[in-house]
Write a protein that holds these residues in place. Structure first.
Motif, PDB file in Angstrom:
ATOM      1  N   SER A 104       0.877  -1.182   0.000  1.00 25.14           N
ATOM      2  CA  SER A 104       0.000   0.000   0.000  1.00 25.14           C
ATOM      3  C   SER A 104       0.902   1.216   0.000  1.00 25.14           C
ATOM      4  O   SER A 104       1.921   1.226   0.689  1.00 25.14           O
ATOM      5  CB  SER A 104      -0.878   0.030   1.264  1.00 25.14           C
ATOM      6  OG  SER A 104      -1.765  -1.047   1.298  1.00 25.14           O
ATOM      7  N   ASN A 105       0.542   2.275  -0.751  1.00 21.95           N
ATOM      8  CA  ASN A 105       1.374   3.481  -0.680  1.00 21.95           C
ATOM      9  C   ASN A 105       0.562   4.769  -0.601  1.00 21.95           C
ATOM     10  O   ASN A 105       1.117   5.853  -0.656  1.00 21.95           O
ATOM     11  CB  ASN A 105       2.408   3.523  -1.817  1.00 21.95           C
ATOM     12  CG  ASN A 105       1.771   3.610  -3.183  1.00 21.95           C
ATOM     13  OD1 ASN A 105       0.589   3.879  -3.305  1.00 21.95           O
ATOM     14  ND2 ASN A 105       2.554   3.384  -4.218  1.00 21.95           N
ATOM     15  N   CYS A 106      -0.751   4.642  -0.482  1.00 25.97           N
ATOM     16  CA  CYS A 106      -1.570   5.834  -0.280  1.00 25.97           C
ATOM     17  C   CYS A 106      -2.230   5.773   1.089  1.00 25.97           C
ATOM     18  O   CYS A 106      -3.156   6.538   1.381  1.00 25.97           O
ATOM     19  CB  CYS A 106      -2.630   5.957  -1.365  1.00 25.97           C
ATOM     20  SG  CYS A 106      -1.948   5.965  -3.026  1.00 25.97           S
ATOM     21  N   ASP A 107      -1.779   4.824   1.915  1.00 26.14           N
ATOM     22  CA  ASP A 107      -2.376   4.626   3.233  1.00 26.14           C
ATOM     23  C   ASP A 107      -2.148   5.833   4.142  1.00 26.14           C
ATOM     24  O   ASP A 107      -3.071   6.298   4.809  1.00 26.14           O
ATOM     25  CB  ASP A 107      -1.843   3.339   3.879  1.00 26.14           C
ATOM     26  CG  ASP A 107      -0.343   3.140   3.674  1.00 26.14           C
ATOM     27  OD1 ASP A 107       0.250   3.880   2.869  1.00 26.14           O
ATOM     28  OD2 ASP A 107       0.231   2.251   4.313  1.00 26.14           O
ATOM     29  N   ASP A 108      -0.927   6.373   4.137  1.00 26.76           N
ATOM     30  CA  ASP A 108      -0.648   7.522   5.000  1.00 26.76           C
ATOM     31  C   ASP A 108      -1.419   8.762   4.536  1.00 26.76           C
ATOM     32  O   ASP A 108      -1.873   9.552   5.350  1.00 26.76           O
ATOM     33  CB  ASP A 108       0.860   7.813   5.033  1.00 26.76           C
ATOM     34  CG  ASP A 108       1.596   6.862   5.968  1.00 26.76           C
ATOM     35  OD1 ASP A 108       1.103   6.640   7.093  1.00 26.76           O
ATOM     36  OD2 ASP A 108       2.663   6.347   5.590  1.00 26.76           O
ATOM     37  N   ASP A 109      -1.551   8.897   3.222  1.00 20.28           N
ATOM     38  CA  ASP A 109      -2.305  10.038   2.691  1.00 20.28           C
ATOM     39  C   ASP A 109      -3.759   9.976   3.147  1.00 20.28           C
ATOM     40  O   ASP A 109      -4.341  10.976   3.575  1.00 20.28           O
ATOM     41  CB  ASP A 109      -2.272  10.055   1.156  1.00 20.28           C
ATOM     42  CG  ASP A 109      -0.860   9.991   0.603  1.00 20.28           C
ATOM     43  OD1 ASP A 109      -0.141   9.037   0.957  1.00 20.28           O
ATOM     44  OD2 ASP A 109      -0.486  10.872  -0.177  1.00 20.28           O
ATOM     45  N   ALA A 110      -4.348   8.785   3.050  1.00 17.55           N
ATOM     46  CA  ALA A 110      -5.745   8.620   3.447  1.00 17.55           C
ATOM     47  C   ALA A 110      -5.908   8.883   4.948  1.00 17.55           C
ATOM     48  O   ALA A 110      -6.837   9.577   5.378  1.00 17.55           O
ATOM     49  CB  ALA A 110      -6.230   7.214   3.093  1.00 17.55           C
TER      50      ALA A 110
END
Lengths: 244, 82
Positions: free
Chosen positions: A13-19
């Motif tokens: 996952s690489n948009c987890d922190d953004d979300a």
């Protein structure tokens, strides 16, 4: 009473922190919180909504989302979804929800065979969902896409349309769905769909990347999805969405 | 025993990869190519067991993970062992 969103995190996952940033920081003044959920967890804990973020879970091996759909946490996700809990799948999250059978259809290689990374417009339509109910139907909003496997297909797209399950449709800057506004060859310009009861939503564009003006000229229209879910969960009749 | 699984796109499902290969073959002078469809080939080494049982297991594997039955078909070949 605060509202808590769980954000799933898979290897890749690489948009987890953004979300998580959106729900825990950008919306913190609305008493919204977020919590990361690891793929090996078996329980969600006390969450009001779920976000399945983008990325390349398990390296997109076999098919995008195919492995993640069978991760340990997914049994609890399926249960949460079946009990009516709001679930939003973004990009790889959309692919995972399709592979898990929580959403219909499939996402495969873009018709241009290229990774497409750009801003697009999507018209909000279909039945009300937690993530769209506060956005006036017919509004078109600007969000970025970044994917190789976003071409949506469905074996019976007429029924999907008739049920109002198409909730985001690629369109031009005037709000008209056209062939040139379709970035990946998706059937009927479909960018996002919901399940028959409307509580599970998936879309290829990244609303979490269009929430803060400081990030550039793309606008903040993506925030309206999260605000809409927040309004839904707090029984507020707020209307959201800037229109562009 | 060894199982071979052939995963192919269902008829009518757009295959942009196959189209690209088909065009390139044309450019290379292979004028007889009418169309190309690209699929996947999976080899599975399994513990020796009853053929019927193995086939049932493989079908479950395909339906659950290996194949996306929305857009793909599959065919299983089993080497009955020596």
């Amino acid at each position: 009473m605060s509202t808590t969103f769980g954000v799933l995190r898979f290897p890749g996952s690489n948009c987890d922190d953004d979300a998580l940033h959106i729900v825990s920081q950008v919306l913190s003044e609305s008493d919204c919180k977020g919590r990361m959920l690891w793929h090996k967890d078996s329980a969600l804990g006390d969450v009001d909504g779920l976000i399945v973020p983008g990325g390349f879970s398990y390296g997109d091996y076999l098919r995008a989302g195919a492995m993640a759909a069978h991760a340990p946490i997914m049994a609890a996700v399926v249960e949460f979804a079946k009990s009516g809990g709001p679930v939003l799948g973004i990009c790889n999250g959309f692919q995972i929800l399709c592979e898990a059978g929580l959403l219909e259809g499939s996402l495969s290689r873009n018709d241009g065979l290229r990774f497409v990374c750009k801003d697009v417009y999507c018209r909000v339509e279909g039945k009300p969902t937690p993530f769209t109910q506060a956005i006036p139907v017919g509004r078109h909003i600007r969000m970025p896409i970044a994917h190789s496997e976003g071409r949506y297909a469905h074996p019976d797209v007429e029924t999907l349309e008739a049920n109002g399950q198409v909730v985001f449709r690629y369109c031009d800057s005037e709000g008209t769905p056209s062939e040139s506004a379709n970035p990946n060859g998706s059937v009927n310009n479909i960018a996002g769909v919901c399940n028959p009861s409307g509580n599970v939503v998936g879309l290829m564009p990244h609303p979490e990347r269009a929430c803060e003006a400081i990030l550039g000229g793309g606008g903040v229209a993506g925030l309206s999805l999260f605000e809409s879910a927040l309004a839904f969960l707090t029984n507020s009749s707020a209307r959201v969405g800037t229109g562009k | 025993m060894k199982a071979k699984v052939y995963v192919t796109l269902k008829t009518g499902v757009l295959d942009p990869q196959g189209q690209a290969v088909s065009r390139t073959l044309g450019k290379l002078g292979f004028d007889g190519v009418e169309s190309v469809r690209i699929g996947k080939y999976v080899e599975i080494e399994m513990a020796d067991q009853d053929l019927g049982q193995a086939e049932k297991e493989l079908t479950k594997m395909c339906e659950k993970l290996i194949v996306n039955t929305v857009i793909e078909d599959y065919r299983i070949e089993l080497d009955g062992g020596e």
